[in-house]
Write a protein that holds these residues in place. Structure first.
Motif, PDB file in Angstrom:
ATOM      1  N   MET A   1      17.953  34.190  22.214  1.00 51.44           N
ATOM      2  CA  MET A   1      19.208  33.685  20.717  1.00 51.44           C
ATOM      3  C   MET A   1      17.919  34.010  20.372  1.00 51.44           C
ATOM      4  SD  MET A   1      21.848  31.389  21.846  1.00 51.44           S
ATOM      5  CE  MET A   1      23.383  31.953  20.729  1.00 51.44           C
TER       6      MET A   1
ATOM      7  N   PHE B   1      24.569  24.024  16.945  1.00 58.29           N
ATOM      8  CA  PHE B   1      24.020  24.956  18.006  1.00 58.29           C
ATOM      9  C   PHE B   1      24.673  24.367  19.666  1.00 58.29           C
ATOM     10  CE2 PHE B   1      20.792  26.972  20.865  1.00 58.29           C
ATOM     11  CZ  PHE B   1      21.080  27.793  20.763  1.00 58.29           C
TER      12      PHE B   1
ATOM     13  N   ILE C   1      20.152  31.449  29.319  1.00 49.28           N
ATOM     14  CA  ILE C   1      20.188  32.396  28.039  1.00 49.28           C
ATOM     15  C   ILE C   1      18.477  31.965  27.158  1.00 49.28           C
ATOM     16  CG2 ILE C   1      21.057  31.256  25.539  1.00 49.28           C
ATOM     17  CD1 ILE C   1      23.446  30.438  26.416  1.00 49.28           C
TER      18      ILE C   1
ATOM     19  N   LEU D   1      15.754  31.757  24.317  1.00 51.96           N
ATOM     20  CA  LEU D   1      15.361  31.115  22.856  1.00 51.96           C
ATOM     21  C   LEU D   1      14.176  31.128  22.411  1.00 51.96           C
ATOM     22  CD1 LEU D   1      16.710  27.187  23.470  1.00 51.96           C
ATOM     23  CD2 LEU D   1      17.997  29.700  22.824  1.00 51.96           C
TER      24      LEU D   1
ATOM     25  N   PHE E   1      20.922  37.404  19.888  1.00 54.27           N
ATOM     26  CA  PHE E   1      22.150  37.425  19.246  1.00 54.27           C
ATOM     27  C   PHE E   1      21.242  36.806  18.183  1.00 54.27           C
ATOM     28  CE2 PHE E   1      24.741  37.876  22.951  1.00 54.27           C
ATOM     29  CZ  PHE E   1      25.801  38.298  22.421  1.00 54.27           C
ATOM     30  N   CYS E   2      20.749  36.439  16.619  1.00 57.12           N
ATOM     31  CA  CYS E   2      20.408  36.843  15.859  1.00 57.12           C
ATOM     32  C   CYS E   2      21.114  35.388  15.103  1.00 57.12           C
ATOM     33  CB  CYS E   2      19.788  37.343  14.143  1.00 57.12           C
ATOM     34  SG  CYS E   2      18.683  38.589  15.488  1.00 57.12           S
ATOM     35  N   THR E   3      20.805  33.824  15.066  1.00 60.48           N
ATOM     36  CA  THR E   3      22.027  32.763  14.918  1.00 60.48           C
ATOM     37  C   THR E   3      21.554  31.924  12.730  1.00 60.48           C
ATOM     38  OG1 THR E   3      19.534  30.761  15.013  1.00 60.48           O
ATOM     39  CG2 THR E   3      21.701  31.750  16.872  1.00 60.48           C
TER      40      THR E   3
ATOM     41  N   TYR F   1      30.740  32.547  18.481  1.00 60.83           N
ATOM     42  CA  TYR F   1      29.709  32.917  19.262  1.00 60.83           C
ATOM     43  C   TYR F   1      29.998  32.812  20.756  1.00 60.83           C
ATOM     44  CZ  TYR F   1      25.571  31.341  16.790  1.00 60.83           C
ATOM     45  OH  TYR F   1      25.023  30.805  15.841  1.00 60.83           O
TER      46      TYR F   1
ATOM     47  N   VAL G   1      27.972  35.529  23.319  1.00 63.93           N
ATOM     48  CA  VAL G   1      27.345  34.962  23.537  1.00 63.93           C
ATOM     49  C   VAL G   1      27.768  34.877  25.143  1.00 63.93           C
ATOM     50  CG1 VAL G   1      25.364  32.800  23.978  1.00 63.93           C
ATOM     51  CG2 VAL G   1      25.648  34.077  21.394  1.00 63.93           C
TER      52      VAL G   1
END
Length: 196
Positions: A45, A68, A96, A98, A136-138, A185, A188
């Motif tokens: 992410m 988030f 996940i 980051l 995944f781009c937030t 989301y 994810v």
């Protein structure tokens, strides 16, 4: 090898921008805390660059009104993790990773629209050292810099990694409430739980 330098320093390197057109811009680097990942990570992410609150605390998505962590808690049906250690453990336990699309830029506060002189993150070591199968781009800014600056590096390395743009969890994205964000989301969770 897994990398987690979240506690290596309390603040990012901050150097005031010198040119007149950028009087309000601060030069920000990602040196104070690096990517969080493990060899077992399944998803990566990406934000854009750490906010002032994240730079102050030395970890990701630390503004108290950023959704988030509540969103991730909702999709995994768990309580929202509190504090850096709990959030690090939560992310790693759910496989996940980051990081951010940028490791350096000039920025005014937390305004993604003000970003100048962006320097992309080199994601190749993370992707080569883990089982990540999806990025995944937030938010729109993260997705734009990933596509424009990070993707070419991955293409040159022969890494064909799918990327999904998600809505921002920032309080500035008021049009998206928590249930709506959690619904967006859910991929994810699906990718993180995948064994493929």
């Amino acid at each position: 090898m897994a990398t987690d330098t979240a506690h290596s320093a309390a603040h990012s390197t901050l150097v005031p921008a010198t040119h007149a057109a950028s009087r309000r811009l601060t030069h920000v680097t990602h040196e104070a805390f690096g990517p969080l990942w493990s060899p077992d990570s399944r998803v990566l992410m990406l934000g854009s660059i750490p906010s002032p609150a994240s730079r102050e605390f030395g970890f990701y998505y630390m503004h108290p009104r950023n959704r988030f962590w509540p969103v991730l808690a909702a999709i995994f049906d768990e309580p929202t993790p509190q504090g850096i250690d709990a959030r690090r453990d939560f992310a790693l336990r759910h496989r996940i990773a980051l990081f951010d699309s940028l490791v350096e830029c000039d920025i005014d506060g937390a305004s993604d629209a003000s970003i100048r002189n962006p320097v992309p993150a080199d994601l190749r070591p993370i992707l080569h050292g883990s089982h990540i199968g999806h990025i995944f781009c937030t938010g729109a800014t993260s997705a734009r810099y990933f596509t424009r600056l990070c993707r070419p590096m991955l293409d040159d390395a022969g890494i064909n990694m799918p990327m999904t743009r998600l809505p921002s969890t920032s309080p500035a994205n008021a049009a998206w409430n928590l249930p709506r964000l959690a619904q967006a989301y859910l991929p994810v969770r699906d990718a993180a739980e995948s064994e493929a």
